[in-house]
Design a protein around this motif. Structure first.
Motif, PDB file in Angstrom:
ATOM      1  N   LYS A  10       0.829  -1.209   0.000  1.00 12.53           N
ATOM      2  CA  LYS A  10       0.000   0.000   0.000  1.00 12.53           C
ATOM      3  C   LYS A  10       0.865   1.262   0.000  1.00 12.53           C
ATOM      4  N   GLN A  11       1.970   1.220   0.724  1.00 11.18           N
ATOM      5  CA  GLN A  11       2.843   2.384   0.776  1.00 11.18           C
ATOM      6  C   GLN A  11       3.601   2.593  -0.532  1.00 11.18           C
ATOM      7  N   TRP A  12       3.815   1.523  -1.285  1.00  8.52           N
ATOM      8  CA  TRP A  12       4.419   1.682  -2.614  1.00  8.52           C
ATOM      9  C   TRP A  12       3.416   2.294  -3.591  1.00  8.52           C
ATOM     10  N   LEU A  13       2.150   1.937  -3.434  1.00  7.76           N
ATOM     11  CA  LEU A  13       1.141   2.467  -4.357  1.00  7.76           C
ATOM     12  C   LEU A  13       1.008   3.972  -4.255  1.00  7.76           C
ATOM     13  N   SER A  14       1.201   4.530  -3.076  1.00  9.10           N
ATOM     14  CA  SER A  14       0.977   5.957  -2.858  1.00  9.10           C
ATOM     15  C   SER A  14       1.825   6.853  -3.763  1.00  9.10           C
ATOM     16  N   PRO A  15       3.186   6.746  -3.759  1.00  6.22           N
ATOM     17  CA  PRO A  15       3.949   7.625  -4.659  1.00  6.22           C
ATOM     18  C   PRO A  15       3.706   7.331  -6.128  1.00  6.22           C
ATOM     19  N   LEU A  16       3.438   6.068  -6.465  1.00  7.64           N
ATOM     20  CA  LEU A  16       3.171   5.733  -7.866  1.00  7.64           C
ATOM     21  C   LEU A  16       1.889   6.394  -8.351  1.00  7.64           C
ATOM     22  N   GLU A  17       0.859   6.335  -7.548  1.00  6.10           N
ATOM     23  CA  GLU A  17      -0.408   6.961  -7.936  1.00  6.10           C
ATOM     24  C   GLU A  17      -0.281   8.475  -7.996  1.00  6.10           C
ATOM     25  N   ARG A  18       0.456   9.054  -7.068  1.00  3.14           N
ATOM     26  CA  ARG A  18       0.644  10.506  -7.065  1.00  3.14           C
ATOM     27  C   ARG A  18       1.447  10.973  -8.274  1.00  3.14           C
ATOM     28  N   ALA A  19       2.297  10.082  -8.805  1.00  2.64           N
ATOM     29  CA  ALA A  19       3.072  10.404 -10.007  1.00  2.64           C
ATOM     30  C   ALA A  19       2.327  10.019 -11.284  1.00  2.64           C
ATOM     31  N   GLN A  20       1.034   9.698 -11.154  1.00  2.09           N
ATOM     32  CA  GLN A  20       0.169   9.383 -12.295  1.00  2.09           C
ATOM     33  C   GLN A  20       0.520   8.045 -12.948  1.00  2.09           C
ATOM     34  N   PHE A  21       0.750   7.033 -12.096  1.00  2.07           N
ATOM     35  CA  PHE A  21       0.938   5.674 -12.570  1.00  2.07           C
ATOM     36  C   PHE A  21      -0.184   4.789 -12.028  1.00  2.07           C
ATOM     37  N   LYS A  22      -0.478   3.746 -12.776  1.00  2.00           N
ATOM     38  CA  LYS A  22      -1.417   2.730 -12.327  1.00  2.00           C
ATOM     39  C   LYS A  22      -0.685   1.391 -12.281  1.00  2.00           C
ATOM     40  N   VAL A  23      -0.683   0.753 -11.125  1.00  5.83           N
ATOM     41  CA  VAL A  23      -0.058  -0.561 -11.002  1.00  5.83           C
ATOM     42  C   VAL A  23      -1.011  -1.615 -11.558  1.00  5.83           C
ATOM     43  N   VAL A  24      -0.556  -2.334 -12.579  1.00  2.50           N
ATOM     44  CA  VAL A  24      -1.414  -3.336 -13.208  1.00  2.50           C
ATOM     45  C   VAL A  24      -1.215  -4.726 -12.607  1.00  2.50           C
ATOM     46  N   LYS A  25      -0.023  -4.950 -12.031  1.00  2.00           N
ATOM     47  CA  LYS A  25       0.204  -6.246 -11.389  1.00  2.00           C
ATOM     48  C   LYS A  25       1.466  -6.168 -10.533  1.00  2.00           C
ATOM     49  N   VAL A  26       1.471  -6.955  -9.466  1.00  3.17           N
ATOM     50  CA  VAL A  26       2.660  -7.117  -8.642  1.00  3.17           C
ATOM     51  C   VAL A  26       3.110  -8.566  -8.780  1.00  3.17           C
ATOM     52  N   TRP A  27       4.287  -8.767  -9.345  1.00  2.71           N
ATOM     53  CA  TRP A  27       4.848 -10.098  -9.548  1.00  2.71           C
ATOM     54  C   TRP A  27       5.725 -10.416  -8.357  1.00  2.71           C
ATOM     55  N   ARG A  28       5.611 -11.642  -7.811  1.00  2.00           N
ATOM     56  CA  ARG A  28       6.302 -11.963  -6.569  1.00  2.00           C
ATOM     57  C   ARG A  28       7.201 -13.195  -6.709  1.00  2.00           C
ATOM     58  N   ALA A  29       8.346 -13.108  -6.026  1.00  2.00           N
ATOM     59  CA  ALA A  29       9.262 -14.247  -5.951  1.00  2.00           C
ATOM     60  C   ALA A  29       8.699 -15.282  -4.988  1.00  2.00           C
TER      61      ALA A  29
END
Length: 246
Positions: A205-224
Motif C-alpha cells: 500500500k505504501q508503494w502504491l501511494s507515490p506511484l499513484e501521485r506520479a500518475q501511474f497505475k499498477v497493473v500487477k505485482v509479480w512476486r518471488a
C-alpha cells in the motif's frame, strides 16, 4: 546476512549474561540462522541464497509476452543500475532484440571495467533531471527508489512518466514489508533506512501511494517464491492517460 545476525545479538548476549563470544561456532550468526555450521561452512552450502543468484525479476516477468520484440527501439532502461551487472545478466539470459541502457551518475559509469557486453549502452544520468531516453518500452529500477522518501521519490517517477510512450511500462523491483508480523531482520532494515535516508521500507500500500501521485497505475505485482529480505516484488505500472480539455 550480517544484519540478520546483528538483529539477534541482543538475544544472544542476554542468554550469555552479556559475555563476549569466544567460539567461532557460537555467535549471533548461528542463532540467527539456526545452524551449528561456521559462517564459511554455511556460506558454501547456501551460496545461491547468499549471493542472490536465485529467482530474479526476469524469471518472474513474462518479458516477451508483455513487451514484445523491436530491434529498433530501446527495450529497457536500467535507472540507477550501477555498473550494469543486473542488465548484463538480463541480456545473457533473455537474448532479446532491442537496445539496452544502464544509467547512473558519472562517477559510477566512468568506473565500468571491463566494457559492457555488446548491445548495452552506459549513459551518465541523475534521475532528478529530465529523462533523456524517450519512448523506451520499459523503464526499470531495482532497490534504488526505496532509498528515498515519497517527497523526493516523486520527482524521478515524474521524470520517467514524462519520457514514456503510451505503451511504455515502469518496472520497480523492490523490497516489500508485510502489513503485520514483520520479521526481525526486515524490521532492522526498516530502522536502518529511516536512520540513514528518512525512507522507510514500504508495504504494498505504501508503494502504491507515490506511484499513484506520479500518475501511474499498477497493473500487477509479480512476486518471488522466496518472500524473505531483498527485492521480493516487481511492480508493473503504466502511465495514467491524463484527459485534457479542449
Amino acid at each position: 546476512m550480517i544484519l540478520q545476525a546483528t538483529a539477534h545479538t541482543h538475544k544472544f548476549l542476554e542468554a550469555r549474561d552479556y559475555r563476549s563470544p569466544d567460539d567461532a561456532y557460537e555467535t549471533p550468526f548461528q542463532l540467527a540462522y539456526r545452524t551449528k555450521l561456521h559462517y564459511f561452512e554455511w556460506l558454501a552450502q547456501n551460496q545461491q541464497h547468499a549471493f542472490n543468484t536465485g529467482e530474479q525479476w526476469y524469471d518472474l516477468y513474462p518479458f516477451e509476452e508483455r513487451l514484445g520484440k523491436d530491434a529498433d527501439r530501446v527495450l529497457l532502461v536500467d535507472i540507477g543500475g550501477g555498473k550494469g551487472h543486473d542488465i548484463a545478466r538480463f541480456k545473457e539470459k533473455m537474448n532479446l532484440a532491442g537496445r539496452l541502457i544502464v544509467q547512473d551518475p558519472p562517477e559510477v559509469i566512468s568506473d565500468i571495467q571491463p566494457p559492457l557486453a555488446q548491445g548495452i549502452e552506459a549513459l551518465t544520468y541523475s534521475w532528478f533531471d529530465v529523462q533523456p531516453v524517450e519512448g523506451a518500452k520499459a523503464y526499470y529500477m531495482r532497490t534504488v527508489l526505496h532509498d528515498w522518501p515519497d517527497k523526493q521519490a516523486l520527482q524521478p517517477l515524474q521524470r520517467i512518466r514524462d519520457a514514456m510512450a503510451e505503451d511504455s511500462v515502469l518496472l520497480i523491483n523492490e523490497n516489500t514489508l508485510l502489513e503485520t508480523g514483520i520479521p526481525k531482520f526486515n524490521t532492522s532494515v526498516d530502522l536502518i533506512m529511516i536512520t540513514t535516508f528518512s525512507s522507510p521500507e514500504r508495504t504494498d500500500k505504501q508503494w502504491l501511494s507515490p506511484l499513484e501521485r506520479a500518475q501511474f497505475k499498477v497493473v500487477k505485482v509479480w512476486r518471488a517464491d522466496d518472500q524473505g529480505a531483498g527485492a521480493n516484488a516487481l511492480f508493473e505500472a503504466v502511465p495514467v492517460q491524463i484527459k485534457t480539455s479542449r
